[in-house]
Design a protein around this motif. Structure first.
Motif, mmCIF file in Angstrom:
data_model
loop_
_atom_site.group_PDB
_atom_site.id
_atom_site.type_symbol
_atom_site.label_atom_id
_atom_site.label_comp_id
_atom_site.label_asym_id
_atom_site.label_seq_id
_atom_site.Cartn_x
_atom_site.Cartn_y
_atom_site.Cartn_z
ATOM 1 N N CYS A 1 1.601 2.709 4.728
ATOM 2 C CA CYS A 1 2.152 1.387 5.270
ATOM 3 C C CYS A 1 1.260 1.058 6.677
ATOM 4 C CB CYS A 1 3.607 1.548 5.744
ATOM 5 S SG CYS A 1 4.429 0.259 6.557
ATOM 6 N N GLN A 2 1.220 2.015 7.448
ATOM 7 C CA GLN A 2 0.094 1.664 8.832
ATOM 8 C C GLN A 2 -1.101 1.299 8.274
ATOM 9 O OE1 GLN A 2 0.404 5.034 11.529
ATOM 10 N NE2 GLN A 2 -1.770 4.467 12.431
ATOM 11 N N ILE B 1 -1.281 -2.302 6.937
ATOM 12 C CA ILE B 1 -0.968 -3.270 7.998
ATOM 13 C C ILE B 1 -2.127 -3.494 9.052
ATOM 14 C CG2 ILE B 1 0.245 -4.046 10.030
ATOM 15 C CD1 ILE B 1 2.011 -4.172 7.290
ATOM 16 N N LYS C 1 3.246 -12.702 10.129
ATOM 17 C CA LYS C 1 4.708 -11.810 10.072
ATOM 18 C C LYS C 1 5.644 -12.751 9.763
ATOM 19 C CE LYS C 1 7.203 -7.924 11.142
ATOM 20 N NZ LYS C 1 7.964 -7.618 10.401
ATOM 21 N N THR D 1 4.963 -6.423 4.116
ATOM 22 C CA THR D 1 3.610 -6.399 5.043
ATOM 23 C C THR D 1 3.442 -7.528 5.509
ATOM 24 O OG1 THR D 1 2.214 -6.838 3.004
ATOM 25 C CG2 THR D 1 2.715 -4.316 3.664
ATOM 26 N N LEU D 2 2.104 -7.923 6.077
ATOM 27 C CA LEU D 2 1.706 -9.250 6.462
ATOM 28 C C LEU D 2 1.182 -9.952 5.491
ATOM 29 C CD1 LEU D 2 -0.185 -7.765 9.637
ATOM 30 C CD2 LEU D 2 2.186 -8.840 9.694
ATOM 31 N N GLN E 1 -4.906 -5.590 7.375
ATOM 32 C CA GLN E 1 -4.264 -6.898 7.053
ATOM 33 C C GLN E 1 -4.798 -7.790 8.632
ATOM 34 O OE1 GLN E 1 -0.281 -6.318 5.855
ATOM 35 N NE2 GLN E 1 -0.755 -7.581 3.781
ATOM 36 N N PHE F 1 7.495 -2.434 10.452
ATOM 37 C CA PHE F 1 7.283 -2.467 9.307
ATOM 38 C C PHE F 1 8.036 -1.214 8.437
ATOM 39 C CE2 PHE F 1 4.080 -4.539 11.371
ATOM 40 C CZ PHE F 1 3.729 -5.791 10.645
#
Ligand SMILES: [Zn+2]
Ligand SMILES: [Zn+2]
Length: 315
Positions: A39-40, A43, A14, A162-163, A46, A26
């Protein structure tokens, strides 16, 4: 301890100008349920079951007008000068996201949005994952020195909501970075969630009995709390044993005793001659304990270990 001693790999990074201490947030593409859940899940995919390495960006963002002299902003900016461009910490996130507003409470959430919301969109970092385990990277090295120019650019050249997922080469170059344990104020979220999971799962009675013995030292809490923590600990111990079975490392961690040198595996299962032992029972309920808190011992070494613990307790 070093990064390579963690019980799971570092899977992603991150990059942010504000280091996370209690949660990592995020910003979804919109404030509706669909944007948040997308989005959740991105992440979550990832980082998977791994840890996150946090990088502090060189730049520091400007807050919304009126906050340029706010003490909280000035303090964060001051802190950032020592972190810019460095690899600063390792975090384990709870895999189920809670809304940032729930984690922070409505007042702190409002203050954060007043200061940092972009273009009046008051959902900055609203997809938030609580940090349940945290380590400072000792000496906080410059990311470029550790990763090398090419990886550094690959990972951090562009800003990203994001990551950034790490590859095996990048994992290898960070493997020896030294860590010191940091306090994770949200460890309780991971513990509570896992108590629920543990209660609903099947636990080997032998593992439960051994863990109960190790956790007999717990004090200063209700009987009910003790029982919950013991169930979760036995559930973790089960994960630890299965991991060792998967790795084929069914030997005593203390003396190296290997049951297969005496018995054929088809006659007597090596696991049946080894016992699971909790190395840090007093940490239960205090920090987020993992499979790294357990050892596999032969019955003799296990008895010796408990005798030693009784002696240190008495003195
Ligand atoms: Zn042994
Ligand atoms: Zn034990």
């Amino acid at each position: 301890m070093r990064i390579k001693d963690l019980p799971a790999p570092v899977t992603a990074s991150k990059a942010d100008w504000l280091p996370g201490t209690a949660w990592l947030g995020f910003t979804p593409s919109g404030n509706d349920v669909a944007a948040r859940s997308q989005c959740q899940s991105t992440i979550q995919r990832q980082f998977g079951r791994g840890y996150i390495i946090e990088y502090a960006t060189k730049g520091f963002e400007k807050p919304n007008p009126g906050f340029e002299k706010h003490p909280a902003y000035l303090m964060d900016r001051e802190k950032h000068t020592n972190l810019a461009g460095r690899l600063i910490s390792i975090h384990k996130l709870r895999t189920s996201a809670r809304k940032l507003e729930i984690i922070l409470g409505p007042d702190d959430f409002k203050r954060l949005q007043d200061m940092w919301a972009q273009g009046g969109k008051r959902y900055r970092w609203s997809v938030a994952f609580p940090i349940i385990e945290s380590y400072d990277i000792v000496d906080r090295p410059l990311a470029k020195d550790i990763l090398g120019e090419a990886s550094y650019h690959r990972l951090y050249r562009q800003t990203s909501a994001t990551l950034r997922v790490l590859n095996d080469d990048e994992r290898a170059v960070i493997a020896n970075l030294e860590l010191s344990e940091a306090k994770a104020v949200n460890a309780w979220i991971g513990i509570e969630d896992e108590i629920k999971m543990a209660v609903d799962s099947e636990i080997d009675p032998r593992t439960q009995r051994l863990v109960d013995q190790d956790l007999a030292v717990l004090e200063g809490m209700t009987e009910e709390r003790k029982i919950s923590l013991k169930v979760r600990a036995a559930w973790q111990a089960g994960k630890f044993v299965r991991e060792r079975q998967r790795l084929g490392r069914l030997t005593c961690d203390n003396c190296g005793f290997d049951p297969t040198t005496i018995f054929d595996e088809s006659q007597i299962k090596p696991r049946s001659l080894l016992e699971v032992h909790h190395k840090n029972p007093l940490a239960e309920g205090v920090r987020y304990t993992t499979i790294a808190d357990y050892a596999l011992l032969c019955p003799t070494c296990h008895r010796v270990e408990h005798a030693r613990l009784r002696l240190t307790k008495r003195s």
